[in-house]
Write an enzyme that holds these catalytic residues in place. Structure first.
Site, mmCIF file in Angstrom:
data_model
loop_
_atom_site.group_PDB
_atom_site.id
_atom_site.type_symbol
_atom_site.label_atom_id
_atom_site.label_comp_id
_atom_site.label_asym_id
_atom_site.label_seq_id
_atom_site.Cartn_x
_atom_site.Cartn_y
_atom_site.Cartn_z
ATOM 1 N N GLU A 144 0.662 -1.045 0.032
ATOM 2 C CA GLU A 144 0.040 -0.008 0.250
ATOM 3 C C GLU A 144 0.735 1.221 -0.005
ATOM 4 O O GLU A 144 0.780 2.188 0.811
ATOM 5 C CB GLU A 144 -0.850 -0.212 1.167
ATOM 6 C CG GLU A 144 -1.971 -1.333 1.099
ATOM 7 C CD GLU A 144 -2.744 -1.331 2.336
ATOM 8 O OE1 GLU A 144 -2.601 -0.651 3.296
ATOM 9 O OE2 GLU A 144 -3.584 -2.376 2.367
ATOM 10 N N ASN A 185 2.215 -4.701 -3.598
ATOM 11 C CA ASN A 185 0.843 -4.887 -3.400
ATOM 12 C C ASN A 185 -0.168 -3.834 -2.924
ATOM 13 O O ASN A 185 0.492 -2.770 -2.162
ATOM 14 C CB ASN A 185 0.742 -6.131 -2.035
ATOM 15 C CG ASN A 185 -0.522 -6.591 -1.883
ATOM 16 O OD1 ASN A 185 -1.111 -7.174 -2.901
ATOM 17 N ND2 ASN A 185 -1.111 -6.644 -0.632
ATOM 18 N N HIS A 221 -10.058 -5.748 -2.791
ATOM 19 C CA HIS A 221 -11.262 -5.726 -1.694
ATOM 20 C C HIS A 221 -12.220 -4.970 -2.438
ATOM 21 O O HIS A 221 -12.458 -3.625 -2.537
ATOM 22 C CB HIS A 221 -10.939 -4.874 -0.437
ATOM 23 C CG HIS A 221 -9.771 -5.625 0.172
ATOM 24 N ND1 HIS A 221 -10.223 -6.769 0.803
ATOM 25 C CD2 HIS A 221 -8.617 -5.503 0.361
ATOM 26 C CE1 HIS A 221 -9.108 -7.262 1.551
ATOM 27 N NE2 HIS A 221 -7.899 -6.277 1.124
ATOM 28 N N GLU A 249 -6.038 -10.293 -2.272
ATOM 29 C CA GLU A 249 -6.853 -10.515 -0.990
ATOM 30 C C GLU A 249 -8.248 -10.009 -1.451
ATOM 31 O O GLU A 249 -9.196 -9.469 -0.865
ATOM 32 C CB GLU A 249 -6.603 -9.070 -0.247
ATOM 33 C CG GLU A 249 -4.955 -9.099 0.225
ATOM 34 C CD GLU A 249 -4.476 -7.728 0.908
ATOM 35 O OE1 GLU A 249 -5.444 -7.130 1.680
ATOM 36 O OE2 GLU A 249 -3.533 -7.650 1.014
ATOM 37 N N ASP A 251 -12.029 -9.992 -1.962
ATOM 38 C CA ASP A 251 -13.215 -10.389 -1.323
ATOM 39 C C ASP A 251 -14.551 -9.494 -1.811
ATOM 40 O O ASP A 251 -13.838 -8.471 -2.454
ATOM 41 C CB ASP A 251 -13.319 -10.188 0.325
ATOM 42 C CG ASP A 251 -12.715 -8.986 1.029
ATOM 43 O OD1 ASP A 251 -12.884 -7.970 0.280
ATOM 44 O OD2 ASP A 251 -12.355 -9.102 2.051
HETATM 45 O O1 9MR Z 1 -7.211 -8.933 7.660
HETATM 46 C C1 9MR Z 1 -6.536 -8.215 8.441
HETATM 47 C C2 9MR Z 1 -7.055 -7.839 9.599
HETATM 48 O O2 9MR Z 1 -7.327 -9.055 10.589
HETATM 49 C C3 9MR Z 1 -6.324 -6.756 10.526
HETATM 50 O O3 9MR Z 1 -7.461 -6.381 11.567
HETATM 51 C C4 9MR Z 1 -6.176 -5.700 9.474
HETATM 52 C C5 9MR Z 1 -5.526 -4.392 10.020
HETATM 53 O O4 9MR Z 1 -5.429 -3.285 9.015
HETATM 54 O O5 9MR Z 1 -5.611 -6.036 8.511
HETATM 55 C C6 9MR Z 1 -6.241 -6.964 7.575
HETATM 56 O O6 9MR Z 1 -5.580 -7.186 6.417
HETATM 57 C C7 9MR Z 1 -5.262 -6.269 5.658
HETATM 58 C C8 9MR Z 1 -4.055 -6.663 4.694
HETATM 59 O O7 9MR Z 1 -3.138 -6.756 5.674
HETATM 60 C C9 9MR Z 1 -3.572 -5.358 3.845
HETATM 61 N N1 9MR Z 1 -4.778 -5.007 3.062
HETATM 62 C C10 9MR Z 1 -6.045 -4.653 3.435
HETATM 63 C C11 9MR Z 1 -6.527 -5.882 4.343
HETATM 64 C C12 9MR Z 1 -7.805 -5.521 5.023
HETATM 65 O O8 9MR Z 1 -7.611 -4.361 5.943
#
Ligand code: 9MR
Length: 435
Positions: A144, A185, A221, A249, A251
């Protein structure tokens, strides 16, 4: 009271279907899921192991998890996931080495010179990548890095080290494991837009400089019904730069509650994303960000939204699962209906010549806009009067259709109708068919 429930459809898991990982392999792709280490037992572990060819630790490899206090490491969950993956012949996507979020507070609260910051980052990358050398197929090295307008995000790393932190991180990761595929990513880079173009230009320039960059991760997402029209074109333009592409990722969230219409749209959405990857040779992996609605980040981050993954909270495959399967060439799979409506017949009171009966029609994961309940009386019973339905009887055959006001049975709801009938000799419970 006597009751009999008739399930009209079979929403149970379809164990006989070809696992997604095998369908993907036949297409030269890998299908993955993010996982939580502590859940990798029971049904969650069974599904994760059987259906997916790649695992991404959802949180276990993030800096805040692995080094909560400086110099004090916690690899337990990451090690567990890697061991599970090896036991199940799965790849691991390492996630993530350089990010602005989920860093330990000792790091974010510290005051560092840029030389110190650079040393900390190099040490972190070397330590983690070396630990999993040969065991992690691909790393999301940088996560990011961009703002929506395509400028660099202001982070600990950019602010302290300048944009060169990205090339440095890739170079350090490559030194620690030359065989691992190294990715950048990001999210909202699925379609062609300012942010994905910034990522494109960065990758192009890194390639031109000989920096080790092997792939781009498009997080994906996404929102129900809003798959970017330019997704495949965007995947292709990155592939044409000479890097791999992964959907990292995936969804597809929806406003709750879900219903059969939304679940069908979600199946189409998943199918189109996976199909875009299948269509581009260098798109190598599609990973869902949690495979079950019971293990998804969506509901807590977007209140009122959820149901974003391909399995429901009870690990039953949703239409989205079959959308993925179809895009992977599992064309003979017929998606089952999204749920079931059931009719329950009961005798609520009975006297020497007559009885009162009730039929309840309930839906879960499905809905009805009109209904007809039919059954056959086996012992000469005869309907004399009905309410909340129009019932006709011809010989032993009874047929009841909805009244004008109760044809609609919503997902999660039910309607009932009642009747009086005569009997003599016996009053066995019939099997009700809904149509
Ligand atoms: O799935 C992850 C969640 O359990 C955490 O609380 C969250 C914190 O930011 O991060 C989530 O995963 C993220 C990923 O590492 C990067 N892209 C966005 C994802 C969703 O927030």
């Amino acid at each position: 009271m006597t009751g009999l429930a008739l399930l009209l459809t079979a929403p149970a898991a379809h164990a006989a279907d070809t696992p997604l990982r095998d369908l993907a392999a036949a297409e030269g792709k890998v299908i993955g899921t993010a996982v939580t280490g502590s859940k990798l037992t029971g049904t969650y572990g069974d599904v994760a192991g059987a259906q997916f060819g790649s695992l991404t630790p959802g949180n276990a490899m993030k800096w805040g998890t692995v080094e909560p206090a400086q110099g004090s490491f916690n690899w337990a969950e990451a090690d567990q996931i890697v061991a599970f993956a090896q036991a199940h012949h799965q790849q691991v996507r390492g996630h993530t080495l350089v990010w602005h979020s989920q860093n330990p507070s000792w790091l974010t609260n510290g005051s560092w010179t840029s030389a110190q910051l650079s040393g900390l980052l190099q040490n972190h990358i070397s330590t983690e990548v070396t630990r999993y050398k040969g065991k992690v197929a691909a790393w999301d090295v940088v996560n990011e890095p961009f703002n929506e307008d395509g400028t660099h995000r202001s982070t600990l790393w950019y602010d302290g080290l300048g944009s060169g932190y990205i090339a440095s991180a890739l170079t350090w990761a490559h030194a620690a494991d030359p065989d691992a595929k190294l990715y950048i990513n990001d999210y909202n880079v699925e379609g062609v837009n300012a942010k994905s173009t910034a990522l494109y230009n960065l990758v192009k320039s890194l390639k031109a400089q000989g920096v080790p960059i092997d792939g781009v991760g498009l997080q994906a997402h996404l929102i129900l019904g809003q798959i970017p029209a330019t997704l495949q074109q965007n995947v292709q333009r990155f592939a044409d730069l000479g890097v791999d592409v992964a959907i990292t990722e995936l969804d597809v969230r929806m406003a709750l509650p879900s219903d059969s219409t939304k679940l069908a749209q979600q199946a189409a959405d998943y199918k189109s994303v996976v199909a875009a990857c299948v269509a581009v040779t260098r798109c190598v992996n599609v990973t869902v960000w949690g495979f079950t609605d019971s293990d998804s980040w969506v509901p807590s981050t977007f209140p009122g939204y959820g149901a974003a993954t391909p399995y429901d909270e009870n690990y039953a495959p949703k239409p989205a699962y079959y959308g993925i399967a179809e895009a992977l060439g599992g064309g003979t799979t017929t998606p089952p209906p999204t749920g079931a409506c059931a009719a329950t017949y009961s005798v609520t009171s009975q006297w020497n010549t007559g009885f009162t009966g009730q039929v309840r029609i309930s839906c879960s994961g499905a809905s009805l806009s009109s209904w007809k309940a039919s059954w056959t009386y086996g012992a000469g019973q005869r309907i004399t009067q009905a309410w909340n339905a129009t019932c006709t009887q011809s010989g032993a055959a009874v047929s009841c259709v909805n009244a004008s006001y109760n044809g609609s049975v919503p997902d999660g709801g039910s309607v009932t109708f009642g009747f009086n009938a005569s009997w003599s000799g016996g009053n066995p419970v019939p099997t009700v068919t809904l149509g």
